[in-house]
Design a protein around this motif. Structure first.
Motif: not given
Length: 308
Positions: A22-26, A119-121
């Protein structure tokens, strides 16, 4: 099963969440990410309620919340436990300050897996030696660029979904060009993003943005070397993310200091009630009634009316 096969099984276990993706998608969508510092679960819930969709667990803030100085004193278990609690509460991408990785390559790999399992990003790793210091203080000492690159490579090998953010503190000790060269080496070793620490002006921020092709993280900490800069300004300088790592702790600590002083002086909290979160707001924040409804044996709570 031989030793190599057993290691392969460990490395190939699936990631429990997709928050790193999710973070990488941003990043891929060029969406600037303002990342609020949250050192405990209730702070994480408040940040999410305010609209933040990514959070940062600062080692300095966590250590201070335990009544200790930021000198590498916390354990991996303490860091992972707090990260687990924050992710459980907020369920948004969490970037965790992994300090120096709690050791060398194998320790870094263990840290990566422990953080992924809760679950850490993303994890941030830095190139200081122990005992490490806040990046905005004097007297920092660094490992060699090659030693740090080995840690980054180990982290990249161990991770499945977790993103690796490499922090360099070299600007203050070796100069801007040396720090940029370190950053390039860290990217080659497997870092997904770079965190240049303790930059002192826009020219330094822009120099990194021009030299480094991966997402960059800016640190907006108070009382440090970096002048007050807004999220919009960081974005305009070419940064993908900015963190406010200790701001919420400083706000909370000052509020508690003033409350305790007044309570001691007056013997009553009446004068501070106007500054408190109400019981109703707290229950809404922590989903009190949602949990209560799961057990039919609990009589539904009625929040008392506020008395003048």
């Amino acid at each position: 099963m031989d030793h190599n096969e057993r290691v392969a099984v460990w490395l190939e276990q699936p990631s429990p969440t997709g928050l790193g993706a999710q973070l990488a998608k941003k990043w891929a969508n060029n969406e600037f990410v303002s990342i609020a510092g949250a050192y405990d679960p209730i702070g994480a819930l408040l940040a999410r309620q305010a609209g933040f969709d990514a959070l940062y667990l600062s080692g300095g803030a966590l250590t201070a919340s335990l009544g200790l100085p930021d000198l590498g004193l916390i354990t991996m278990e303490e860091l992972v436990d707090r990260a687990r609690a924050i992710v459980r509460a907020a369920r948004v991408p969490l970037v965790v300050d992994g300090d120096t990785g709690f050791g060398e390559a194998l320790n870094v790999m263990r840290l990566v897996r422990e953080l992924e399992d809760v679950g850490v990003a993303a994890v941030q790793l830095e190139d200081q030696v122990l005992p490490k210091k806040c990046g905005h203080l004097n007297g920092k000492q660094l490992v060699t660029a090659e030693e740090m690159a080995l840690k980054i490579a180990a982290a990249a090998r161990a991770r499945r979904d977790l993103r690796i953010i490499a922090r360099t503190d070299a600007v203050a000790t070796e100069g801007l060009e040396a720090a940029i060269e370190r950053a390039r080496l860290y990217v080659e070793a497997g870092a997904d993003a770079i965190f240049p620490e303790a930059l002192t002006d826009a020219a330094q921020f822009q120099a990194f943005a021009q030299a480094i092709d991966v997402p960059l993280l800016a640190n907006m900490t108070e009382f440090g070397r970096t002048p007050q800069t807004s999220a919009k300004q960081f974005e305009q300088m070419g940064y993908a993310m900015a963190i406010w790592p200790v701001s919420s702790l400083r706000i909370a600590a000052k509020a508690m200091q003033l409350f305790y002083e007044e309570l001691k002086q007056t013997g009553t909290a009446a004068g501070q009630v106007k500054n408190m979160q109400t019981r109703a707001d707290l229950y809404e924040l922590i989903n009190y009634f949602g949990y209560e409804s799961l057990d039919g044996t609990i009589q539904r709570t009625v929040v008392p009316e506020v008395l003048d």
